[in-house]
Design a protein around this motif. Sequence first.
Motif, short mmCIF file in Angstrom:
data_model
loop_
_atom_site.label_atom_id
_atom_site.label_comp_id
_atom_site.label_asym_id
_atom_site.label_seq_id
_atom_site.Cartn_x
_atom_site.Cartn_y
_atom_site.Cartn_z
N GLY A 1 0.23 2.94 -3.39
CA GLY A 1 -0.86 3.87 -3.12
C GLY A 1 -2.22 3.24 -2.95
N HIS A 2 -2.31 1.92 -2.91
CA HIS A 2 -3.61 1.26 -2.68
C HIS A 2 -3.35 -0.14 -2.15
N LYS A 3 -4.39 -0.71 -1.51
CA LYS A 3 -4.28 -2.07 -1.00
C LYS A 3 -4.26 -3.05 -2.17
N ALA B 1 0.83 -1.21 0.00
CA ALA B 1 0.00 0.00 0.00
C ALA B 1 0.86 1.26 0.00
N GLU C 1 -9.85 -4.88 2.90
CA GLU C 1 -9.23 -4.02 3.91
C GLU C 1 -7.78 -4.39 4.19
#
Length: 304
Positions: free
Chosen positions: A243-245, A239, A275
Amino acid sequence: MNPPRRTQIIAGSLLLAGLTACVALVQRVDAARPQATLQDTLYITSPSMVRRLSLGYTGLAASLYWTRAVQYFGSRHHEYAQSYELLAPLLRLTTALDPKLLVAYEFGGTFLAPPPPHGAGMPDAAVELIESGIRANPDKWRLYYALGFVHYMERKDYAAAARAFQRGSEVPNAHPFLKLLAARMATQADDPATARMMWTATYDTTQDNMIRDNAEKHLRALQVEDDVTGLEKIVDIFAQRFGHKPGSFREMAQRELLPGIPLDPFGQPYQLTPEGKVLVRQPEKFPFLHKGLPPGFVQPFGSR
């Protein structure tokens, strides 16, 4: 009559006499508690009374009551019982009749200490039982290990565990890991690696299938908790870097953060939630697991 034949006849006669005495003891004990049920496991609280009923065969009497203690524990454990009120009296009676019956101290403590349904939830009684065994058998290192194990696993008294392991390490012919465990208690007691060491030692040294199976289940749970902790750290790294899961473990592997799809001890792929949480697919297979459980899942029967 030649000597070997005479020896065989004498040995056979002694065996027959012992078996006859054992049957007589069972009948006398059963007659003393005619209203008791099999579920309650017959017992008499006075060792002196059982000695009189045993016709001098106190060793056989102790074996009988140890067998009844195992049967009682096994039946209650199978039913996922929340109380084992007869277990401690049965063990005290067994060891009073035969203070040298090591299995009753070692495994009896294992039965007494864990919380229900895995045990009687009586760690202090387990300590008392094992300490009495040490007083009667001060040269048996396995009893010191059993004592330290109860202090560590159930009482969380790491100083007492260290003392028990250290005492055991000073016994002639003691297993070398006792000294290692004593040192570990002083520095890194509350540590997953120490727990793994304890359960591995239990698995490697016991001859009892029930205890070995229990140790194996704990070791699997510890492995999963290590896996989950490590994988969730890698998810966080992903992440931060992108920049993201991650959407899947496959995506993480494609980004060279994993060598492949991670598997649990039973060979099932772990699950990754949106999540970023890592879960096991079949939590019921891991009765002692804390991490990696699906939301809302409750371990059955008080597993911990």
